[in-house]
Design a protein around this motif. Sequence first.
Motif, PDB file in Angstrom:
ATOM      1  N   ILE A  73       0.887  -1.192  -0.015  1.00  0.00           N
ATOM      2  CA  ILE A  73      -0.028  -0.026   0.028  1.00  0.00           C
ATOM      3  C   ILE A  73       0.878   1.314   0.141  1.00  0.00           C
ATOM      4  O   ILE A  73       0.592   2.218  -0.694  1.00  0.00           O
ATOM      5  N   LEU A  74       1.880   1.335   0.775  1.00  0.00           N
ATOM      6  CA  LEU A  74       2.737   2.409   1.082  1.00  0.00           C
ATOM      7  C   LEU A  74       3.397   2.469  -0.505  1.00  0.00           C
ATOM      8  O   LEU A  74       3.748   3.754  -0.962  1.00  0.00           O
ATOM      9  N   PHE A  75       3.812   1.542  -1.001  1.00  0.00           N
ATOM     10  CA  PHE A  75       4.509   1.641  -2.349  1.00  0.00           C
ATOM     11  C   PHE A  75       3.882   2.001  -3.401  1.00  0.00           C
ATOM     12  O   PHE A  75       4.087   3.000  -4.152  1.00  0.00           O
ATOM     13  N   THR A  76       2.456   1.981  -3.282  1.00  0.00           N
ATOM     14  CA  THR A  76       1.399   2.328  -4.402  1.00  0.00           C
ATOM     15  C   THR A  76       1.131   3.706  -4.105  1.00  0.00           C
ATOM     16  O   THR A  76       0.897   4.512  -5.110  1.00  0.00           O
ATOM     17  N   ILE A  77       1.119   4.204  -3.007  1.00  0.00           N
ATOM     18  CA  ILE A  77       0.529   5.579  -2.552  1.00  0.00           C
ATOM     19  C   ILE A  77       2.027   6.456  -3.063  1.00  0.00           C
ATOM     20  O   ILE A  77       1.754   7.488  -3.695  1.00  0.00           O
ATOM     21  N   GLY A  78       3.073   5.824  -2.759  1.00  0.00           N
ATOM     22  CA  GLY A  78       4.153   6.482  -3.309  1.00  0.00           C
ATOM     23  C   GLY A  78       4.159   6.734  -4.917  1.00  0.00           C
ATOM     24  O   GLY A  78       4.733   7.701  -5.200  1.00  0.00           O
ATOM     25  N   PHE A  79       3.985   5.553  -5.363  1.00  0.00           N
ATOM     26  CA  PHE A  79       4.022   5.825  -6.970  1.00  0.00           C
ATOM     27  C   PHE A  79       2.986   6.771  -7.392  1.00  0.00           C
ATOM     28  O   PHE A  79       3.100   7.378  -8.541  1.00  0.00           O
ATOM     29  N   ILE A  80       1.916   6.743  -6.781  1.00  0.00           N
ATOM     30  CA  ILE A  80       0.838   7.807  -7.123  1.00  0.00           C
ATOM     31  C   ILE A  80       1.298   9.198  -7.166  1.00  0.00           C
ATOM     32  O   ILE A  80       1.034  10.244  -7.824  1.00  0.00           O
ATOM     33  N   ASN A 105       5.192  14.280 -11.311  1.00  0.00           N
ATOM     34  CA  ASN A 105       5.762  14.196 -12.328  1.00  0.00           C
ATOM     35  C   ASN A 105       4.933  14.836 -13.765  1.00  0.00           C
ATOM     36  O   ASN A 105       4.187  14.436 -14.241  1.00  0.00           O
ATOM     37  N   LEU A 106       5.592  15.985 -14.244  1.00  0.00           N
ATOM     38  CA  LEU A 106       5.013  16.695 -15.289  1.00  0.00           C
ATOM     39  C   LEU A 106       4.922  15.881 -16.579  1.00  0.00           C
ATOM     40  O   LEU A 106       4.208  15.768 -17.416  1.00  0.00           O
ATOM     41  N   CYS A 107       5.975  15.061 -16.611  1.00  0.00           N
ATOM     42  CA  CYS A 107       6.197  14.552 -17.877  1.00  0.00           C
ATOM     43  C   CYS A 107       5.047  13.478 -18.167  1.00  0.00           C
ATOM     44  O   CYS A 107       4.959  12.843 -19.326  1.00  0.00           O
ATOM     45  N   ALA A 108       4.323  12.814 -16.879  1.00  0.00           N
ATOM     46  CA  ALA A 108       3.543  11.743 -16.875  1.00  0.00           C
ATOM     47  C   ALA A 108       2.076  12.495 -17.623  1.00  0.00           C
ATOM     48  O   ALA A 108       1.168  11.933 -17.881  1.00  0.00           O
ATOM     49  N   ALA A 122       8.190  14.772 -27.178  1.00  0.00           N
ATOM     50  CA  ALA A 122       7.715  15.582 -25.853  1.00  0.00           C
ATOM     51  C   ALA A 122       8.195  15.064 -24.496  1.00  0.00           C
ATOM     52  O   ALA A 122       8.628  16.080 -23.715  1.00  0.00           O
ATOM     53  N   VAL A 123       8.038  13.678 -24.292  1.00  0.00           N
ATOM     54  CA  VAL A 123       8.517  13.413 -23.243  1.00  0.00           C
ATOM     55  C   VAL A 123       9.998  13.285 -23.030  1.00  0.00           C
ATOM     56  O   VAL A 123      10.297  13.928 -21.861  1.00  0.00           O
ATOM     57  N   TYR A 124      10.878  12.952 -23.955  1.00  0.00           N
ATOM     58  CA  TYR A 124      12.138  13.308 -23.857  1.00  0.00           C
ATOM     59  C   TYR A 124      12.564  14.452 -23.473  1.00  0.00           C
ATOM     60  O   TYR A 124      13.562  14.897 -22.664  1.00  0.00           O
ATOM     61  N   PHE A 125      11.861  15.825 -24.204  1.00  0.00           N
ATOM     62  CA  PHE A 125      12.168  16.976 -23.843  1.00  0.00           C
ATOM     63  C   PHE A 125      11.687  17.454 -22.472  1.00  0.00           C
ATOM     64  O   PHE A 125      12.449  18.137 -21.669  1.00  0.00           O
ATOM     65  N   CYS A 126      10.829  16.939 -22.116  1.00  0.00           N
ATOM     66  CA  CYS A 126      10.063  17.098 -20.773  1.00  0.00           C
ATOM     67  C   CYS A 126      11.130  16.492 -19.573  1.00  0.00           C
ATOM     68  O   CYS A 126      11.559  17.204 -18.579  1.00  0.00           O
ATOM     69  N   ARG A 127      11.671  15.412 -19.936  1.00  0.00           N
ATOM     70  CA  ARG A 127      12.606  14.587 -18.831  1.00  0.00           C
ATOM     71  C   ARG A 127      13.950  15.500 -19.012  1.00  0.00           C
ATOM     72  O   ARG A 127      14.429  15.745 -18.077  1.00  0.00           O
ATOM     73  N   ASN A 128      14.322  15.928 -20.123  1.00  0.00           N
ATOM     74  CA  ASN A 128      15.474  16.783 -20.296  1.00  0.00           C
ATOM     75  C   ASN A 128      15.417  18.094 -19.346  1.00  0.00           C
ATOM     76  O   ASN A 128      16.325  18.615 -18.856  1.00  0.00           O
TER      77      ASN A 128
END
Length: 472
Positions: A275-282, A288-291, A326-332
């Motif tokens: 549960i803690l791992f799931t909450i952290g992932f959320i 994360n703006l790239c998402a 766009a994702v690569y640009f955002c990550r960069n």
Amino acid sequence: MRSFSFLLIFFLLFTTISIPFSYAEEKYPFLINLRIDAVNESISEVEPLSSYWFKFKYYNGGTFQKNYYAFYVKFSVEVEGSGWQAFVDPQWSHLYPNETKIGTVRVVSSERPSNYAYIHLHGELYDIWGNVHSANYTFQVKSSAYHTFDVRMEKNYIEAKQEQWYNIPVKIKNYGNYEERFSIIIDYCPPGWLATVAQNPIVIPPKGEEMTYLSFVVPHEKFYLQRTVYFIRYRVDAISTGSSKVMSILVVLEGGHLTLGQIVALASSMPSLIILFTIGFIFYRRNNLCAYVPKMWIEEKEELSKMSKEERRKVKKELKEAWKSAVYFCRNLAKEDKEIRKLKKVANKKQRKLEEKIIKSYEKMNEELKNAWKEECKKIDELCEKKSKKIKREIQKIYPEEPKKIDLPDIPKYEIDEKRLEIIEPNKIKIKDLFDRIDRDKISVEREILKIKEMGNEIREKIKRDFELLEK
């Protein structure tokens, strides 16, 4: 005269003919026989790795003592015992019938000789007729008490696991010539480990050996991220002589190990961890703006369905490529932003360090200046109070002018080049000028302190003169 000559020739012929036959059968040893006797003692005690010289004399023990010719004498030695060697000197010699000579037998002991040894000296005397006359003599040597031992292990390197018990065979051999008691002492063991010896002390007879076991248990120590090496050091002491030998065992641990209780606790807490791992992932996805980069081939699904199959495939591929870009640009951008924040943190740290150094220098200068002024004012107050009590009259106090604080100079700044992602340090010339100014200000403060002291002295002198006038 003729009768005397005849008798002399008859006697020589008789000795020439009769002596060989008599000595060949050893019927007349009273004429010629080899005798060997010890000059000093024939029994001696010798320490290991040392030697001893026996002296012996050899001579003709028969009644034939005329030096008409010399005998040939040969010697040899034979050792009965292990770890001993013997050498005779001379190995051969000439001996006249009435002569006595001295010889030596050198006995050499090895590191671990037998307790006793017999040195058999064999001598042979040859006369001119070829007859052999033998003689023997035996010396005896005794080994002094000596002690030596050895310790051996089958394995001194062990790859161990936690919560396991290990037994290491330890073999002790007594090379000494008397019984010895040995004690095994554990000098060092890692903290929390348990180690013991199966048998202690151990009694071993001469030339004997005994095997015992050194046992230890490895405690539970959670995880080993890399190979961790421990060692156990123990000492084998010979009780009677005090000699000892130090031995070590290397123990290598690696990997992880959980006890049964820890496994149960981990299994029971697994749902909570999930549960803690799931909450952290959320939370990570939300922050994360790239998402949030839209997938246009999904949002424009209806428009794509109106196209032909080939055109739809081509457009869908272009939209996916655009999404990846766009994702690569955002990550960069996120990576650059993270790097800039890191550089700013480093630059701010350097800036604070520089500012603290400069501010502390000026605070110290201002404090010294202020303290010097306060000290002079205090001296003036003490003088006025003392004089006022004497004449019972107050006078106006005069103090040196209070010094002004030294202003801080402009401190250069560390800046960030966001395009090149590097820290721009202040100009070295400006930094040098800044520290030169600090040195000049320190000199100015010293001069100002001297000026305050001089003014204080002048004021005190004036107060003294004023009080002297009032007293008159």
